[in-house]
Design a protein around this motif. Structure first.
Motif, PDB file in Angstrom:
ATOM      1  N   LYS A   1      39.600  36.057  45.730  1.00  0.00           N
ATOM      2  CA  LYS A   1      39.299  36.343  47.146  1.00  0.00           C
ATOM      3  C   LYS A   1      39.930  35.305  48.083  1.00  0.00           C
ATOM      4  CE  LYS A   1      36.549  39.800  46.127  1.00  0.00           C
ATOM      5  NZ  LYS A   1      37.125  41.091  46.002  1.00  0.00           N
TER       6      LYS A   1
ATOM      7  N   CYS B   1      44.000  38.006  42.786  1.00  0.00           N
ATOM      8  CA  CYS B   1      43.192  38.780  43.743  1.00  0.00           C
ATOM      9  C   CYS B   1      41.693  38.634  43.513  1.00  0.00           C
ATOM     10  CB  CYS B   1      43.604  40.247  43.756  1.00  0.00           C
ATOM     11  SG  CYS B   1      43.442  41.084  42.179  1.00  0.00           S
ATOM     12  N   THR B   2      41.268  38.370  42.299  1.00  0.00           N
ATOM     13  CA  THR B   2      39.832  38.231  42.051  1.00  0.00           C
ATOM     14  C   THR B   2      39.246  36.949  42.638  1.00  0.00           C
ATOM     15  OG1 THR B   2      40.271  37.259  39.884  1.00  0.00           O
ATOM     16  CG2 THR B   2      39.869  39.648  39.965  1.00  0.00           C
TER      17      THR B   2
END
Length: 116
Positions: free
Chosen positions: A68, A65-66
Motif C-alpha cells: 500500500k 502493491c500489497t
C-alpha cells in the motif's frame, strides 16, 4: 534527456537515498520479474523498489502493491507524480518531478519493515 538517462538518474537516486539513511545501508541489486530491483541487504528493513523502461518511453518505479506504499504516496503527494494504479510512479524523460518528494517515497519503501 532520454529515457535511458532518466532511468540512470532514478537508479542513482535510489542509491543516494540508501546512502543517506543509516537504517537502510547497502542495497542488493537483482532481477525480479525481469526488472532491476533494489532491496536493502540488511534483512527485515524494507521493501524492494524496481525500475523499468516502458515501451512508450516512460520509466516506471514499481513497488510491491500489497504494501500500500503507492496509496500512501498519493495521500502525501496527490499531484506530484503520475501514478499507475497501486504499484508504480511513472516518469517522462525531460519532464520535471519533485525530487525531494521522490526521495521521501523511496526512503519509505526501503524502510517499510522497520517500526516507524
Amino acid at each position: 534527456m532520454t529515457s535511458s538517462a532518466l532511468y540512470e538518474e532514478l537508479r542513482a537516486l535510489i542509491f543516494e537515498v540508501a546512502a543517506q539513511n543509516d537504517k537502510i545501508g547497502a542495497l542488493e541489486e537483482s532481477l525480479k520479474w525481469g526488472q532491476p530491483s533494489f532491496t536493502p541487504k540488511r534483512k527485515n528493513t524494507g521493501s524492494s523498489v524496481r525500475l523499468s523502461k516502458q515501451d512508450d518511453g516512460t520509466v516506471g518505479m514499481f513497488f510491491i502493491c500489497t504494501t500500500k506504499l503507492v496509496d500512501r504516496f498519493k495521500e502525501l503527494y496527490p499531484s506530484a507524480f503520475d501514478y499507475r494504479g497501486s504499484r508504480a510512479l511513472m516518469f517522462v524523460a525531460g519532464r520535471d518531478y519533485d525530487r525531494d518528494a521522490l526521495k521521501h517515497c523511496i526512503g519509505m519503501a526501503l524502510t517499510y519493515k522497520l517500526k516507524q
